[in-house]
Design a protein around this motif. Structure first.
Motif, PDB file in Angstrom:
ATOM      1  N   UNK A   7       1.020  -1.045   0.045  1.00 48.05           N
ATOM      2  CA  UNK A   7      -0.058  -0.101   0.146  1.00 48.05           C
ATOM      3  C   UNK A   7       0.885   1.250   0.089  1.00 48.05           C
ATOM      4  N   UNK A   8       0.443   2.492  -0.508  1.00 45.39           N
ATOM      5  CA  UNK A   8       1.311   3.473  -0.593  1.00 45.39           C
ATOM      6  C   UNK A   8       1.804   4.136   0.647  1.00 45.39           C
ATOM      7  N   UNK A   9       1.014   3.801   1.729  1.00 44.66           N
ATOM      8  CA  UNK A   9       1.367   4.163   3.061  1.00 44.66           C
ATOM      9  C   UNK A   9       2.422   3.259   3.630  1.00 44.66           C
ATOM     10  N   UNK A  10       2.735   2.236   3.029  1.00 46.33           N
ATOM     11  CA  UNK A  10       4.017   1.676   3.594  1.00 46.33           C
ATOM     12  C   UNK A  10       5.325   2.419   3.030  1.00 46.33           C
ATOM     13  N   UNK A  11       5.145   2.990   1.771  1.00 41.42           N
ATOM     14  CA  UNK A  11       6.086   3.916   1.163  1.00 41.42           C
ATOM     15  C   UNK A  11       6.422   4.962   1.724  1.00 41.42           C
TER      16      UNK A  11
END
Length: 205
Positions: A128-132
């Motif tokens: 998910x983009x939140x991981x990046x």
């Protein structure tokens, strides 16, 4: 509006909600004490970060979990650092970064981002983009905490950047209480930067 912000907590264990709220209260106290250049920033911060280390592990936010584990260690270091005095005068008062400290801050940021990226890759957490975003925020906060422990005014600039990014990240992940906490942190960090800058200017006169 209330339903939109907090509906995700319906399925959360009561103890997790209680822990999150408790951590937020101690976190707000810690930032307030930091703003006032008060050493109580460290004991309150240790309680806040110890609770969040556990919660973030449960929420699979590994980068932020490591931030908080690191905060516990750096809070102990900072607590010792802030108490050091020479002839009853603070040995490490509020000051600006030196060239060496700027280089160290960049190194800490880069090393942290690289390490967290490896951890996320190993555990296959880049889903998910939140991981990046979490990876970048971790680097910002690691450098910020190191500068806070050394009483460098620039620590607040990094906190402001990291806090602003964290607001939408936690909201999207479904942790509204924590998202609101980071919104308040942003406001306090801006106020703290202005207060520390004023103290520096008065010292220079």
């Amino acid at each position: 509006m209330f339903e939109y912000l907090f509906s995700q907590y319906k399925n959360y264990p009561t103890y997790e909600i209680a822990l999150e709220v408790s951590a937020i209260l101690f976190g707000l106290l810690s930032v307030w004490y930091a703003k006032k250049n008060n050493i109580l920033v460290f004991p309150t911060g240790i309680i806040n970060t110890a609770i969040y280390t556990y919660l973030l592990w449960k929420w699979s936010l590994l980068g932020d979990m490591m931030i908080n584990a690191y905060y516990v260690i750096m809070s102990i270091y900072g607590w010792y650092h802030w108490t050091r005095k020479k002839d009853d005068v603070e040995e490490f008062p509020i000051s600006k970064m030196t060239l060496s400290e700027k280089k160290w801050s960049l190194f800490i940021f880069a090393a942290t981002v690289s390490f967290v990226a490896l951890v996320y890759t190993f555990f296959n957490k880049f889903t998910h983009w939140t991981s990046y975003v979490d990876t970048i925020v971790t680097g910002i906060f690691f450098a910020g905490m190191w500068l806070m422990a050394r009483r460098k005014i620039e620590n607040w600039i990094l906190w402001i950047i990291g806090d602003i990014i964290s607001v939408p990240m936690y909201f999207v992940k479904g942790y509204s209480f924590t998202s609101i906490q980071y919104l308040i942190f942003t406001i306090l960090a801006v106020s703290a930067y202005l207060e520390w800058r004023k103290a520096l200017q008065q010292k220079a006169v």
